[in-house]
Design a protein around this motif. Structure first.
Motif, PDB file in Angstrom:
ATOM      1  N   LEU A  93       0.824  -1.208   0.000  1.00  0.00           N
ATOM      2  CA  LEU A  93       0.000   0.000   0.000  1.00  0.00           C
ATOM      3  C   LEU A  93       0.860   1.261   0.000  1.00  0.00           C
ATOM      4  N   ILE A  94       1.938   1.248   0.763  1.00  0.00           N
ATOM      5  CA  ILE A  94       2.823   2.411   0.800  1.00  0.00           C
ATOM      6  C   ILE A  94       3.487   2.610  -0.560  1.00  0.00           C
ATOM      7  N   THR A 116       6.588  -9.986  21.164  1.00  0.00           N
ATOM      8  CA  THR A 116       7.609 -10.859  20.567  1.00  0.00           C
ATOM      9  C   THR A 116       7.787 -10.578  19.076  1.00  0.00           C
ATOM     10  N   VAL A 117       6.831  -9.873  18.444  1.00  0.00           N
ATOM     11  CA  VAL A 117       6.937  -9.583  17.010  1.00  0.00           C
ATOM     12  C   VAL A 117       7.548  -8.209  16.757  1.00  0.00           C
ATOM     13  N   LEU A 118       7.967  -7.500  17.804  1.00  0.00           N
ATOM     14  CA  LEU A 118       8.401  -6.124  17.626  1.00  0.00           C
ATOM     15  C   LEU A 118       9.659  -5.992  16.782  1.00  0.00           C
ATOM     16  N   ALA A 119      10.528  -7.002  16.774  1.00  0.00           N
ATOM     17  CA  ALA A 119      11.734  -6.912  15.940  1.00  0.00           C
ATOM     18  C   ALA A 119      11.348  -6.787  14.468  1.00  0.00           C
ATOM     19  N   ALA A 120      10.357  -7.575  14.031  1.00  0.00           N
ATOM     20  CA  ALA A 120       9.899  -7.498  12.645  1.00  0.00           C
ATOM     21  C   ALA A 120       9.228  -6.155  12.375  1.00  0.00           C
ATOM     22  N   VAL A 121       8.464  -5.657  13.354  1.00  0.00           N
ATOM     23  CA  VAL A 121       7.786  -4.373  13.175  1.00  0.00           C
ATOM     24  C   VAL A 121       8.809  -3.240  13.104  1.00  0.00           C
ATOM     25  N   GLU A 122       9.860  -3.304  13.914  1.00  0.00           N
ATOM     26  CA  GLU A 122      10.880  -2.259  13.877  1.00  0.00           C
ATOM     27  C   GLU A 122      11.618  -2.251  12.539  1.00  0.00           C
ATOM     28  N   ALA A 123      11.912  -3.428  11.995  1.00  0.00           N
ATOM     29  CA  ALA A 123      12.557  -3.494  10.680  1.00  0.00           C
ATOM     30  C   ALA A 123      11.649  -2.898   9.616  1.00  0.00           C
ATOM     31  N   ARG A 125       9.372  -0.569  10.155  1.00  0.00           N
ATOM     32  CA  ARG A 125       9.289   0.878  10.382  1.00  0.00           C
ATOM     33  C   ARG A 125      10.515   1.585   9.811  1.00  0.00           C
ATOM     34  N   ILE A 126      11.674   0.981   9.912  1.00  0.00           N
ATOM     35  CA  ILE A 126      12.895   1.583   9.364  1.00  0.00           C
ATOM     36  C   ILE A 126      12.776   1.751   7.854  1.00  0.00           C
ATOM     37  N   ARG A 127      12.132   0.793   7.192  1.00  0.00           N
ATOM     38  CA  ARG A 127      11.965   0.889   5.742  1.00  0.00           C
ATOM     39  C   ARG A 127      11.079   2.078   5.349  1.00  0.00           C
ATOM     40  N   SER A 150      10.994   3.602  19.856  1.00  0.00           N
ATOM     41  CA  SER A 150      11.843   3.338  18.691  1.00  0.00           C
ATOM     42  C   SER A 150      11.050   3.213  17.397  1.00  0.00           C
ATOM     43  N   LEU A 151       9.734   2.958  17.492  1.00  0.00           N
ATOM     44  CA  LEU A 151       8.911   2.856  16.286  1.00  0.00           C
ATOM     45  C   LEU A 151       8.489   4.233  15.758  1.00  0.00           C
TER      46      LEU A 151
END
Length: 248
Positions: A93-94, A116-123, A125-127, A150-151
């Motif tokens: 969508l983005i 526990t899924v925050l590592a994937a969410v942070e990656a 968000r960086i994109r 951090s998000l």
């Protein structure tokens, strides 16, 4: 996808008929459905999100990130991968709409165990560091807690006023703004020939507010009743279409 329905047999209960509309497959569009709310042009997206071109804003309700992980943490055997699927759909969508802002209409994380899924969410968000993001707190956010700093997601209470819209999690009325909400995970039921039927997510609008379908892959749905002034837009595959009104 659906054939034009014959009149259902008399023994089919009224509760079934209240949620049912015949749909002719030849009439299904293959693009976002344009609609005008609060004197603004918007697009109902088949990905179960709302695009506001004039505000360069994408509205998304009820991601429930980490819901499957929460169930597994509680000992229930459910498949994984739904968080990555949700994030990949947001990526698409983005890429397609290039929003300047995303507003999450509540229930970003499902529960405290979902962290526990925050590592994937942070990656993820960086994109998309150049996209401003705001979360309007929902009932699940109260239990899961706010996303980590951090998000870089601004977190606000409802109503969050943006242009002519009051961004909320819970459906409600607002004195001056058109409400965009989630929470209910609305679905509708369609019927075809014979006795077959299908439940589909849908956008639901009525005077003064609209309720978005749940964006998350691993979410249930609530079958909403037709009501005077209420309009349903069904979502199936790559299509969004207006369903005929059954009440004045």
């Amino acid at each position: 996808m659906f054939a034009e329905a014959k009149t259902p047999p008399a023994r089919v209960g009224a509760s079934f008929l209240r949620h049912s509309w015949p749909v002719i497959s030849a009439n299904l569009p293959t693009s976002p459905f344009p609609i005008r709310w609060a004197d603004e042009q918007l697009h109902l997206l088949p990905e179960r999100a709302l695009w506001w071109p004039g505000g360069e804003t994408l509205f998304v309700a009820d991601l429930h990130l980490g819901k499957a992980a929460t169930y597994r943490a509680l000992g229930q055997p459910v498949p994984g991968g739904t968080t990555l699927e949700n994030l990949a759909r947001l990526d698409d969508l983005i890429a397609r709409h290039a929003p300047q802002r995303i507003v999450f209409l509540g229930d970003f994380l499902h529960a405290a165990q979902a962290r526990t899924v925050l590592a994937a969410v942070e990656a993820w968000r960086i994109r998309h560091a150049g996209v401003a993001m705001t979360l309007v707190r929902g009932n699940h956010d109260s239990r899961a807690g706010d996303p980590p700093a951090s998000l870089a997601i601004d977190v606000v209470d409802e109503p969050y006023l943006l242009g002519p819209f009051a961004c909320c999690h819970h459906p409600q009325t607002h004195a001056t703004h058109f409400v965009l909400a989630g929470h209910l995970h609305p679905v509708c039921r369609l019927y075809g020939r014979g006795r077959d039927s299908l439940r589909l997510p849908c956008f639901v609008s009525e005077p003064g507010q609209a309720i978005l379908p749940a964006f998350g892959e691993f979410t249930g749905g609530w079958l909403m009743e037709p009501a005077p002034g209420r309009q349903f837009h069904g979502v199936g595959g790559a299509a969004v279409w207006a369903l005929p009104a059954t009440l004045p």
